[in-house]
Design an enzyme around this catalytic site. Structure first.
Site, PDB file in Angstrom:
ATOM      1  N   THR A  94       0.861  -1.184   0.000  1.00 48.89           N
ATOM      2  CA  THR A  94       0.000   0.000   0.000  1.00 48.89           C
ATOM      3  C   THR A  94       0.895   1.230   0.000  1.00 48.89           C
ATOM      4  O   THR A  94       1.534   1.551   1.003  1.00 48.89           O
ATOM      5  CB  THR A  94      -0.920   0.004   1.228  1.00 48.89           C
ATOM      6  OG1 THR A  94      -1.714  -1.192   1.239  1.00 48.89           O
ATOM      7  CG2 THR A  94      -1.848   1.207   1.198  1.00 48.89           C
ATOM      8  N   LEU A 169      -8.667   2.565  -4.952  1.00 50.03           N
ATOM      9  CA  LEU A 169      -9.702   1.777  -4.283  1.00 50.03           C
ATOM     10  C   LEU A 169      -9.200   1.250  -2.945  1.00 50.03           C
ATOM     11  O   LEU A 169      -9.946   1.210  -1.956  1.00 50.03           O
ATOM     12  CB  LEU A 169     -10.144   0.632  -5.188  1.00 50.03           C
ATOM     13  CG  LEU A 169     -11.231  -0.300  -4.634  1.00 50.03           C
ATOM     14  CD1 LEU A 169     -12.473   0.476  -4.208  1.00 50.03           C
ATOM     15  CD2 LEU A 169     -11.598  -1.366  -5.656  1.00 50.03           C
ATOM     16  N   LYS A 170      -7.937   0.848  -2.882  1.00 50.34           N
ATOM     17  CA  LYS A 170      -7.383   0.360  -1.615  1.00 50.34           C
ATOM     18  C   LYS A 170      -7.429   1.447  -0.539  1.00 50.34           C
ATOM     19  O   LYS A 170      -7.720   1.169   0.633  1.00 50.34           O
ATOM     20  CB  LYS A 170      -5.942  -0.120  -1.817  1.00 50.34           C
ATOM     21  CG  LYS A 170      -5.241  -0.601  -0.546  1.00 50.34           C
ATOM     22  CD  LYS A 170      -5.942  -1.800   0.086  1.00 50.34           C
ATOM     23  CE  LYS A 170      -5.358  -2.175   1.432  1.00 50.34           C
ATOM     24  NZ  LYS A 170      -3.967  -2.639   1.400  1.00 50.34           N
ATOM     25  N   LEU A 171      -7.158   2.681  -0.907  1.00 50.11           N
ATOM     26  CA  LEU A 171      -7.237   3.773   0.058  1.00 50.11           C
ATOM     27  C   LEU A 171      -8.669   3.958   0.548  1.00 50.11           C
ATOM     28  O   LEU A 171      -8.897   4.215   1.741  1.00 50.11           O
ATOM     29  CB  LEU A 171      -6.719   5.074  -0.567  1.00 50.11           C
ATOM     30  CG  LEU A 171      -5.238   5.104  -0.949  1.00 50.11           C
ATOM     31  CD1 LEU A 171      -4.875   6.477  -1.508  1.00 50.11           C
ATOM     32  CD2 LEU A 171      -4.335   4.759   0.227  1.00 50.11           C
ATOM     33  N   ASN A 174      -9.309   1.129   3.004  1.00 51.48           N
ATOM     34  CA  ASN A 174      -8.604   1.290   4.264  1.00 51.48           C
ATOM     35  C   ASN A 174      -9.099   2.486   5.073  1.00 51.48           C
ATOM     36  O   ASN A 174      -8.935   2.523   6.298  1.00 51.48           O
ATOM     37  CB  ASN A 174      -7.096   1.385   4.026  1.00 51.48           C
ATOM     38  CG  ASN A 174      -6.459   0.015   3.899  1.00 51.48           C
ATOM     39  OD1 ASN A 174      -7.154  -0.974   3.642  1.00 51.48           O
ATOM     40  ND2 ASN A 174      -5.157  -0.069   4.075  1.00 51.48           N
TER      41      ASN A 174
END
Length: 287
Positions: A94, A169-171, A174
């Site tokens: 990340t 999208l990962k942010l 998370n």
């Protein structure tokens, strides 16, 4: 024919991913800056390389799972010339929006196919091969790496053809994770400070619309004082900073993020940085 895989970074997440790859019958070479963490995987069937360059030579897919963009760039920059002309770099760490752009540019300088592939999940899903793999990048490279994603994950979500979309999208994911952890922490701390058994809070929401498996998992750790790391608090703090940076660029309000980062920083400065993110509860308790 199954791809050969190199995994650079064998911490909590990387080691679990390696074991999932080995269970799927893939040939895996590993490297880690702290060699003891890599050597522990030899008993599981991994080949342990003495350098990152040695690990990537001959690999069809190189997977990076390191702490931040600097660590990834420092590791991959010198070894990209060692990768074969048809090899794919699947970047799972990340690193945020700017970090992904930086690493994609580094790959392009050396003519290496680059996939932006952060994963959703922590220690247990990594160990079980049940991560959700978010993928953005060239479709042909994604097809080549598909057996790797199938081995480490229960789902693969193709987010776009250009690197960066998956990291965005990962942010988003998370941001929600940090909100759940901090929300549960505040309620557990409040219950205790009001003279209640904090377990009553978890029991009250159990099975209700307010409940979630993650809330129960982290809440139980907070109640029991069990902070064995599955997602270290300093990792959540690092990610929260990346989320705030992206939100600021996008114009999204950051008031909630600012408050959560303050509590995460407080817990880290109190010595909980290497413990599980559930340890943020200590920053919410009355002092």
């Amino acid at each position: 024919m199954s791809p050969t895989v190199a995994v650079l970074g064998t911490g909590i997440m990387g080691s679990g991913m390696v074991r999932s790859l080995l269970r799927a019958g893939l040939e895996v070479t590993v490297w880690n800056r702290s060699t003891d963490k890599a050597k522990a995987l030899a008993d599981d069937g991994a080949t342990v390389a003495d350098s990152a360059a040695a690990a990537v030579r001959g690999a069809d897919v190189v997977l990076t799972m390191l702490f931040d963009a600097d660590a990834v760039a420092d590791t991959m920059g010198p070894v990209l010339p060692e990768m074969g002309p048809d090899a794919v770099w699947a970047q799972c760490s990340t690193v945020g929006v700017d970090g992904t752009d930086r690493l994609a540019g580094l790959a392009a300088e050396h003519g290496v196919a680059f996939l932006d592939t952060p994963v959703v999940g922590t220690k247990q899903p990594a160990e079980k091969g049940e991560l959700v793999v978010l993928v953005s990048g060239p479709p042909d490279a994604a097809d080549q790496a598909a057996p790797v994603f199938e081995a480490i994950g229960s789902q693969t979500r193709r987010v776009g053809d250009d690197p960066g979309s998956a990291s965005r999208l990962k942010l988003v994911v998370n941001a929600w994770l940090a909100t759940v952890v901090n929300g549960v922490a505040q309620s557990v701390a409040l219950a205790g400070d009001l003279g209640l058994d904090p377990q009553l809070f978890l029991d009250a929401i159990s099975g209700q619309a307010l409940d979630s498996p993650y809330a129960q998992l982290k809440g139980s750790g907070m109640v029991d004082g069990d902070f064995a790391p599955s997602f270290a608090l300093d990792g959540v703090l690092k990610d929260a900073g990346l989320i705030r940076e992206a939100a600021g660029t996008a114009g999204t309000g950051t008031g909630l993020l600012d408050a959560m980062i303050e509590k995460l920083r407080q817990a880290s400065s109190d010595g909980h940085g290497e413990q599980d993110a559930a340890a943020v509860v200590e920053a919410y308790r009355a002092r």
